[in-house]
Design an enzyme around this catalytic site. Structure first.
Site: not given
Ligand code: PAF
Length: 282
Positions: A33, A37
């Protein structure tokens, strides 16, 4: 934040939340991530009571010569980031949990036509893999809202169409592209770039912006504009995949009459295939 590896446990927890009238937001990811995100998670937090993220590197959406085996898997760091963004639950299933009967027996979801152009032409079967896993994840989580990044413009369109055609009771939200200061769109695959390539990579967004400026300035010779973009990108070391000036709704080639356009671009650089887009309102 609680992490679930099994469908049953996740669903038991979510059905309690649903019974209490909680609005459930969902952010599907493949992990590794980054700030992009986390912006999706924060958007879900802003309009939902409970937010579920998933991390699943979906084998169905990778072609045979693609980076499935090397795709970065960073669960612990991802969990910490999700906590900082306000996520309540993480679903991190294995391949066996998602595809217990193997790929061959898996029912597949295909959104015709738009799945086979642009990225779908370069990566045959990719969007069928995406639509299938997202449909399964929607069935598992049963979210009220699901948030996807606009960097994957075509993916977002495929998912919106799937939801519309299958009457899935999910509100699909797009979230604006998160970029570095130099304009490079954030992507897990940027990690494949070395320092030199990181300096070159923002040329993709610059080239998109230059083409957009030309169109806003009145140019309608789209084929010529696309060729100029390829020349700029190849001059700094990108390989050619596509740089397509399209109708923003149909993704077919834009004509001089098209009012809402999107330029979709994919360009390999070193070991990374970068994608980006710009939307243009005339
Ligand atoms: O955009 C992604 O990360 C993936 O395509 C998705 C939507 C999580 C499906 O695997």
């Amino acid at each position: 934040m609680q992490t679930f590896f099994s469908i049953e446990e996740l669903r038991a927890t979510l059905s309690e939340a649903r019974a209490q009238g909680k609005r459930i937001g969902f952010v599907p990811t493949m992990g590794n991530l980054h700030e992009g995100h986390l912006a999706l998670v924060r958007q879900a937090v802003s309009c939902c009571d409970i937010v579920v993220a998933s991390i699943f590197v979906n084998p169905l959406q990778f072609g045979i010569n693609e980076d499935l085996d090397n795709y970065p898997r960073t669960l612990q760091a991802d969990q910490e980031k999700l906590i900082s963004a306000g996520c309540n639950y993480l679903f991190a299933p294995s391949d066996e949990v998602m595809y217990p009967n193997g790929r061959e027996e898996q029912t597949q979801v295909e959104v015709p036509l738009i799945s086979n152009i642009h990225c779908g032409a370069s990566r045959p079967g990719h969007f069928q893999g995406v639509a299938t896993v997202v449909c399964k994840l929607f069935g598992i989580v049963q979210p009220d809202v699901a948030v996807f990044g606009e960097k994957d413009y075509q993916q977002l369109m495929v998912i919106r169409r799937m939801v519309e055609h299958l009457y899935l009771p999910v509100e699909v939200q797009g979230s604006p592209i998160a970029r570095n200061e130099d304009g490079l769109a954030l992507s897990s695959r940027n990690g494949y770039l070395n320092d030199e390539q990181m300096k070159v990579a923002p040329t993709l967004y610059r080239t998109l912006q230059e083409a957009k400026a030309e169109i806003l300035g009145g140019r309608r010779d789209y084929k010529q504009l696309e060729d100029e973009a390829y020349a700029k990108l190849e001059a700094v070391g990108f390989s050619r995949d596509f740089f397509n000036i399209c109708d923003a709704h149909t993704l077919t080639p834009a004509t001089a009459e098209t009012q809402q356009l999107v330029i979709l671009a994919a360009a390999p650089l070193g070991g990374a295939r970068l994608i980006d887009n710009v939307v243009i309102e005339l």
